[in-house]
Motif scaffolding. Structure first.
Motif, PDB file in Angstrom:
ATOM      1  N   VAL A 230       0.813  -1.004  -0.455  1.00 36.58           N
ATOM      2  CA  VAL A 230      -0.315   0.294  -0.075  1.00 36.58           C
ATOM      3  C   VAL A 230       0.679   1.222   0.145  1.00 36.58           C
ATOM      4  CG1 VAL A 230      -1.954   1.626   1.569  1.00 36.58           C
ATOM      5  CG2 VAL A 230      -2.215  -1.385   1.311  1.00 36.58           C
ATOM      6  N   PHE A 231       0.758   2.092  -0.974  1.00 41.48           N
ATOM      7  CA  PHE A 231       0.951   3.591  -0.597  1.00 41.48           C
ATOM      8  C   PHE A 231       0.086   4.952  -0.830  1.00 41.48           C
ATOM      9  CE2 PHE A 231       4.624   1.099  -3.319  1.00 41.48           C
ATOM     10  CZ  PHE A 231       6.150   1.710  -3.696  1.00 41.48           C
TER      11      PHE A 231
ATOM     12  N   ILE B 284       7.857  10.452  -7.176  1.00 42.18           N
ATOM     13  CA  ILE B 284       7.148   8.993  -7.273  1.00 42.18           C
ATOM     14  C   ILE B 284       5.394   9.138  -6.933  1.00 42.18           C
ATOM     15  CG2 ILE B 284       6.778   7.337  -5.292  1.00 42.18           C
ATOM     16  CD1 ILE B 284       9.849   7.313  -4.388  1.00 42.18           C
ATOM     17  N   THR B 285       6.259  10.744  -6.427  1.00 38.15           N
ATOM     18  CA  THR B 285       4.080  11.397  -6.480  1.00 38.15           C
ATOM     19  C   THR B 285       4.043  11.601  -7.639  1.00 38.15           C
ATOM     20  OG1 THR B 285       4.805  12.295  -4.506  1.00 38.15           O
ATOM     21  CG2 THR B 285       3.286  12.988  -5.565  1.00 38.15           C
ATOM     22  N   ARG B 286       4.552  11.777  -8.525  1.00 38.87           N
ATOM     23  CA  ARG B 286       4.376  11.992  -9.703  1.00 38.87           C
ATOM     24  C   ARG B 286       3.874  10.617 -10.261  1.00 38.87           C
ATOM     25  NH1 ARG B 286       7.703  15.907  -9.746  1.00 38.87           N
ATOM     26  NH2 ARG B 286       6.556  18.263  -9.475  1.00 38.87           N
ATOM     27  N   ASN B 287       4.775   9.546 -10.338  1.00 40.58           N
ATOM     28  CA  ASN B 287       4.766   8.875 -10.902  1.00 40.58           C
ATOM     29  C   ASN B 287       3.361   7.974 -10.870  1.00 40.58           C
ATOM     30  OD1 ASN B 287       7.089   8.138 -12.202  1.00 40.58           O
ATOM     31  ND2 ASN B 287       7.749   7.244 -10.845  1.00 40.58           N
ATOM     32  N   PHE B 288       2.506   8.195  -9.350  1.00 36.24           N
ATOM     33  CA  PHE B 288       1.392   7.997  -9.030  1.00 36.24           C
ATOM     34  C   PHE B 288       0.009   8.570  -9.537  1.00 36.24           C
ATOM     35  CE2 PHE B 288       3.685   4.448  -6.732  1.00 36.24           C
ATOM     36  CZ  PHE B 288       3.313   3.571  -6.707  1.00 36.24           C
ATOM     37  N   ASP B 289       0.846   9.736 -10.088  1.00 42.87           N
ATOM     38  CA  ASP B 289      -0.131  11.141 -11.113  1.00 42.87           C
ATOM     39  C   ASP B 289      -0.925  11.222 -10.067  1.00 42.87           C
ATOM     40  OD1 ASP B 289      -1.340  12.443 -12.848  1.00 42.87           O
ATOM     41  OD2 ASP B 289      -2.932  10.975 -13.498  1.00 42.87           O
ATOM     42  N   CYS B 290      -0.362  12.357  -8.634  1.00 43.78           N
ATOM     43  CA  CYS B 290      -1.045  12.298  -7.062  1.00 43.78           C
ATOM     44  C   CYS B 290      -0.673  13.481  -6.932  1.00 43.78           C
ATOM     45  CB  CYS B 290      -0.802  11.831  -6.150  1.00 43.78           C
ATOM     46  SG  CYS B 290      -0.197  10.327  -4.979  1.00 43.78           S
ATOM     47  N   MET B 291       0.613  14.379  -7.806  1.00 43.67           N
ATOM     48  CA  MET B 291       1.232  15.505  -7.519  1.00 43.67           C
ATOM     49  C   MET B 291      -0.059  16.994  -7.653  1.00 43.67           C
ATOM     50  SD  MET B 291       3.529  17.268  -6.078  1.00 43.67           S
ATOM     51  CE  MET B 291       5.201  16.281  -6.320  1.00 43.67           C
TER      52      MET B 291
ATOM     53  N   ASP C 250      -1.209  14.912  -3.263  1.00 43.91           N
ATOM     54  CA  ASP C 250      -2.966  14.710  -2.879  1.00 43.91           C
ATOM     55  C   ASP C 250      -2.938  13.654  -1.302  1.00 43.91           C
ATOM     56  OD1 ASP C 250      -4.177  16.374  -3.742  1.00 43.91           O
ATOM     57  OD2 ASP C 250      -4.090  15.074  -5.923  1.00 43.91           O
ATOM     58  N   ARG C 251      -3.717  13.548  -0.732  1.00 43.04           N
ATOM     59  CA  ARG C 251      -4.061  12.371  -0.496  1.00 43.04           C
ATOM     60  C   ARG C 251      -4.323  11.164  -1.088  1.00 43.04           C
ATOM     61  NH1 ARG C 251      -3.831  14.787   4.929  1.00 43.04           N
ATOM     62  NH2 ARG C 251      -4.001  16.746   5.212  1.00 43.04           N
ATOM     63  N   GLY C 252      -3.695  10.567  -1.245  1.00 45.24           N
ATOM     64  CA  GLY C 252      -3.768   9.452  -2.584  1.00 45.24           C
ATOM     65  C   GLY C 252      -2.866   7.879  -1.818  1.00 45.24           C
ATOM     66  N   THR C 253      -4.008   7.064  -1.849  1.00 45.08           N
ATOM     67  CA  THR C 253      -3.893   5.444  -1.182  1.00 45.08           C
ATOM     68  C   THR C 253      -4.176   4.522  -3.244  1.00 45.08           C
ATOM     69  OG1 THR C 253      -5.684   6.456   0.462  1.00 45.08           O
ATOM     70  CG2 THR C 253      -4.797   3.592   0.034  1.00 45.08           C
TER      71      THR C 253
ATOM     72  N   VAL D 162      -7.528   2.477  -6.310  1.00 44.83           N
ATOM     73  CA  VAL D 162      -7.100   3.810  -5.946  1.00 44.83           C
ATOM     74  C   VAL D 162      -8.040   4.744  -5.300  1.00 44.83           C
ATOM     75  CG1 VAL D 162      -6.089   6.055  -6.973  1.00 44.83           C
ATOM     76  CG2 VAL D 162      -5.628   4.048  -7.930  1.00 44.83           C
ATOM     77  N   GLU D 163      -7.884   5.486  -4.189  1.00 52.40           N
ATOM     78  CA  GLU D 163      -8.695   6.388  -3.315  1.00 52.40           C
ATOM     79  C   GLU D 163      -7.611   7.905  -3.273  1.00 52.40           C
ATOM     80  OE1 GLU D 163     -10.809   7.050   0.461  1.00 52.40           O
ATOM     81  OE2 GLU D 163      -9.477   5.786   0.182  1.00 52.40           O
ATOM     82  N   ILE D 164      -8.685   8.680  -3.538  1.00 51.37           N
ATOM     83  CA  ILE D 164      -7.572  10.487  -3.726  1.00 51.37           C
ATOM     84  C   ILE D 164      -8.692  10.950  -2.965  1.00 51.37           C
ATOM     85  CG2 ILE D 164      -6.609  11.858  -5.105  1.00 51.37           C
ATOM     86  CD1 ILE D 164      -5.251  10.320  -5.587  1.00 51.37           C
ATOM     87  N   THR D 165      -8.686  11.237  -2.082  1.00 48.35           N
ATOM     88  CA  THR D 165      -9.660  12.726  -1.098  1.00 48.35           C
ATOM     89  C   THR D 165      -8.801  14.004  -1.317  1.00 48.35           C
ATOM     90  OG1 THR D 165      -8.511  12.010   0.497  1.00 48.35           O
ATOM     91  CG2 THR D 165      -9.980  10.730  -0.262  1.00 48.35           C
ATOM     92  N   ALA D 166      -9.639  14.288  -1.207  1.00 52.26           N
ATOM     93  CA  ALA D 166      -9.403  16.519  -1.420  1.00 52.26           C
ATOM     94  C   ALA D 166      -8.397  16.339   0.429  1.00 52.26           C
ATOM     95  CB  ALA D 166     -10.745  16.828  -0.810  1.00 52.26           C
TER      96      ALA D 166
END
Length: 187
Positions: free
Chosen positions: A35-36, A104-111, A119-122, A134-138
Protein backbone atom coordinates in the motif's frame (compact mmCIF):
# COMPACT_ATOMS: atom_id res chain seq x y z
CA UNK A 1 -5.83 9.08 -17.05
CA UNK A 2 -6.29 6.23 -14.57
CA UNK A 3 -3.37 4.32 -13.13
CA UNK A 4 -5.58 1.30 -12.30
CA UNK A 5 -4.13 -1.91 -13.78
CA UNK A 6 -0.83 -0.22 -14.62
CA UNK A 7 2.57 -1.29 -13.37
CA UNK A 8 4.26 1.05 -10.94
CA UNK A 9 7.11 2.98 -12.53
CA UNK A 10 10.71 2.46 -11.44
CA UNK A 11 11.88 4.58 -8.53
CA UNK A 12 14.60 4.76 -5.91
CA UNK A 13 14.20 6.74 -2.72
CA UNK A 14 15.56 7.27 0.77
CA UNK A 15 13.22 6.38 3.61
CA UNK A 16 12.98 6.20 7.38
CA UNK A 17 11.97 2.93 9.02
CA UNK A 18 12.27 1.83 12.64
CA UNK A 19 15.09 4.19 13.54
CA UNK A 20 17.13 3.73 10.36
CA UNK A 21 17.54 5.32 6.97
CA UNK A 22 17.02 2.81 4.16
CA UNK A 23 16.82 2.82 0.37
CA UNK A 24 13.61 1.63 -1.29
CA UNK A 25 12.90 0.85 -4.95
CA UNK A 26 10.17 -0.78 -6.99
CA UNK A 27 12.20 -4.01 -6.88
CA UNK A 28 11.52 -4.24 -3.11
CA UNK A 29 7.79 -4.55 -3.82
CA UNK A 30 7.86 -7.54 -6.14
CA UNK A 31 6.34 -10.69 -4.71
CA UNK A 32 4.22 -9.05 -2.00
CA UNK A 33 1.21 -6.80 -1.62
CA UNK A 34 1.90 -3.12 -0.92
CA UNK A 35 0.00 0.00 0.00
CA UNK A 36 1.34 3.42 -1.00
CA UNK A 37 -0.17 6.03 1.31
CA UNK A 38 0.57 9.54 0.00
CA UNK A 39 -0.06 12.59 2.18
CA UNK A 40 0.70 16.32 1.77
CA UNK A 41 3.25 17.10 4.48
CA UNK A 42 4.85 16.21 7.79
CA UNK A 43 4.09 18.34 10.87
CA UNK A 44 0.53 19.08 9.74
CA UNK A 45 -2.99 18.33 10.94
CA UNK A 46 -5.03 15.63 9.17
CA UNK A 47 -1.88 13.74 8.07
CA UNK A 48 -0.81 12.53 11.53
CA UNK A 49 -4.32 11.27 12.28
CA UNK A 50 -4.26 9.19 9.10
CA UNK A 51 -0.71 7.90 9.56
CA UNK A 52 -1.44 7.05 13.19
CA UNK A 53 -4.59 5.17 12.16
CA UNK A 54 -2.57 3.11 9.66
CA UNK A 55 0.04 2.48 12.38
CA UNK A 56 -2.71 1.17 14.67
CA UNK A 57 -3.67 -1.36 11.96
CA UNK A 58 -0.12 -2.17 10.76
CA UNK A 59 0.00 -5.56 12.46
CA UNK A 60 -3.21 -6.58 10.67
CA UNK A 61 -1.75 -5.51 7.32
CA UNK A 62 1.42 -7.48 8.09
CA UNK A 63 -0.62 -10.63 8.82
CA UNK A 64 -2.04 -10.29 5.30
CA UNK A 65 1.46 -10.02 3.84
CA UNK A 66 1.05 -6.31 3.06
CA UNK A 67 3.78 -3.72 3.43
CA UNK A 68 2.86 -0.08 3.98
CA UNK A 69 4.81 2.79 2.41
CA UNK A 70 3.81 6.31 3.42
CA UNK A 71 5.06 8.97 1.01
CA UNK A 72 5.26 12.76 1.11
CA UNK A 73 7.45 15.29 -0.66
CA UNK A 74 9.32 15.85 2.60
CA UNK A 75 12.77 14.28 3.06
CA UNK A 76 13.59 11.14 5.02
CA UNK A 77 15.33 13.46 7.53
CA UNK A 78 12.07 15.31 8.11
CA UNK A 79 10.28 11.98 8.60
CA UNK A 80 12.81 11.06 11.31
CA UNK A 81 12.42 14.44 13.04
CA UNK A 82 8.61 14.08 13.00
CA UNK A 83 8.85 10.48 14.23
CA UNK A 84 11.08 11.61 17.10
CA UNK A 85 8.90 14.55 18.12
CA UNK A 86 5.31 13.27 17.77
CA UNK A 87 3.74 10.61 19.97
CA UNK A 88 1.34 9.69 17.15
CA UNK A 89 4.02 9.42 14.47
CA UNK A 90 6.43 7.78 16.93
CA UNK A 91 4.35 4.59 16.91
CA UNK A 92 4.85 4.10 13.14
CA UNK A 93 6.75 0.92 12.27
CA UNK A 94 6.23 1.01 8.50
CA UNK A 95 8.42 2.66 5.88
CA UNK A 96 8.18 6.45 5.49
CA UNK A 97 9.50 7.39 2.02
CA UNK A 98 10.90 10.84 1.32
CA UNK A 99 10.09 12.15 -2.17
CA UNK A 100 11.56 15.69 -2.28
CA UNK A 101 11.89 15.60 -6.08
CA UNK A 102 8.26 14.51 -6.46
CA UNK A 103 9.22 11.66 -8.79
CA UNK A 104 7.25 8.95 -6.98
CA UNK A 105 4.30 11.26 -6.37
CA UNK A 106 4.16 12.10 -10.09
CA UNK A 107 4.57 8.42 -11.01
CA UNK A 108 1.35 7.73 -9.11
CA UNK A 109 -0.29 10.82 -10.63
CA UNK A 110 -1.13 12.48 -7.32
CA UNK A 111 1.07 15.61 -7.29
CA UNK A 112 -0.46 19.03 -6.74
CA UNK A 113 1.96 20.80 -9.06
CA UNK A 114 1.17 24.34 -7.92
CA UNK A 115 2.09 23.42 -4.34
CA UNK A 116 4.70 20.69 -4.75
CA UNK A 117 2.67 18.50 -2.39
CA UNK A 118 1.04 15.10 -2.74
CA UNK A 119 -2.70 14.66 -2.73
CA UNK A 120 -4.15 12.24 -0.17
CA UNK A 121 -3.73 9.20 -2.38
CA UNK A 122 -3.95 5.53 -1.46
CA UNK A 123 -2.81 2.82 -3.87
CA UNK A 124 -3.09 -0.94 -3.39
CA UNK A 125 -0.38 -2.71 -5.40
CA UNK A 126 -0.38 -6.46 -6.07
CA UNK A 127 2.70 -8.73 -5.93
CA UNK A 128 3.38 -8.16 -9.64
CA UNK A 129 3.60 -4.39 -9.08
CA UNK A 130 0.19 -3.68 -10.67
CA UNK A 131 -2.04 -1.01 -9.10
CA UNK A 132 -5.34 -2.65 -8.13
CA UNK A 133 -7.10 0.15 -6.24
CA UNK A 134 -6.86 3.93 -5.95
CA UNK A 135 -8.45 6.42 -3.58
CA UNK A 136 -7.78 10.16 -3.77
CA UNK A 137 -9.37 12.57 -1.31
CA UNK A 138 -9.29 16.34 -1.00
CA UNK A 139 -6.99 18.09 1.47
CA UNK A 140 -9.42 18.17 4.39
CA UNK A 141 -10.84 14.64 4.06
CA UNK A 142 -9.01 12.03 6.12
CA UNK A 143 -8.96 8.35 5.21
CA UNK A 144 -9.93 5.32 7.30
CA UNK A 145 -7.40 2.49 7.77
CA UNK A 146 -10.10 -0.08 8.62
CA UNK A 147 -11.76 0.57 5.24
CA UNK A 148 -8.35 0.34 3.55
CA UNK A 149 -7.87 -3.02 5.27
CA UNK A 150 -11.25 -4.17 3.92
CA UNK A 151 -10.26 -3.09 0.39
CA UNK A 152 -6.94 -4.94 0.63
CA UNK A 153 -8.76 -8.11 1.70
CA UNK A 154 -11.17 -7.72 -1.23
CA UNK A 155 -8.29 -7.20 -3.69
CA UNK A 156 -6.50 -10.26 -2.34
CA UNK A 157 -9.70 -12.32 -2.49
CA UNK A 158 -10.43 -11.37 -6.10
CA UNK A 159 -6.81 -12.09 -7.08
CA UNK A 160 -6.95 -15.58 -5.57
CA UNK A 161 -10.50 -16.42 -6.76
CA UNK A 162 -10.72 -15.85 -10.53
CA UNK A 163 -14.29 -15.45 -11.69
CA UNK A 164 -15.53 -13.97 -8.41
CA UNK A 165 -16.02 -10.33 -7.42
CA UNK A 166 -16.69 -8.62 -4.10
CA UNK A 167 -19.89 -6.55 -3.87
CA UNK A 168 -20.29 -3.23 -2.04
CA UNK A 169 -19.52 -3.37 1.68
CA UNK A 170 -18.06 -6.88 1.27
CA UNK A 171 -16.26 -8.17 4.35
CA UNK A 172 -14.05 -11.21 4.67
CA UNK A 173 -16.13 -14.39 4.86
CA UNK A 174 -19.22 -12.87 3.25
CA UNK A 175 -20.74 -13.98 -0.05
CA UNK A 176 -19.18 -12.87 -3.30
CA UNK A 177 -20.62 -12.79 -6.81
CA UNK A 178 -19.73 -14.82 -9.90
CA UNK A 179 -20.59 -12.51 -12.82
CA UNK A 180 -22.56 -14.30 -15.52
CA UNK A 181 -25.37 -13.78 -17.97
CA UNK A 182 -27.74 -15.29 -15.38
CA UNK A 183 -27.02 -12.43 -12.92
CA UNK A 184 -27.73 -9.58 -15.34
CA UNK A 185 -30.65 -7.56 -13.98
CA UNK A 186 -31.13 -9.82 -10.94
CA UNK A 187 -29.08 -8.00 -8.35
Amino acid sequence: MSVINTEIKPFKASAFKQGKFIEVSEADLKGKWSVFFFYPADFTFVCPTELGDVADHYEEFQKLGVEIYSVSTDTHFTHKAWHDSSETIGKIQYTMIGDPTGTITRNFDCMRETMGLADRGTFIVDPEGIIQAVEITAEGIGRDASDLLRKVKAAQYVASHPGEVCPAKWKEGEATLAPSLDLVGKI
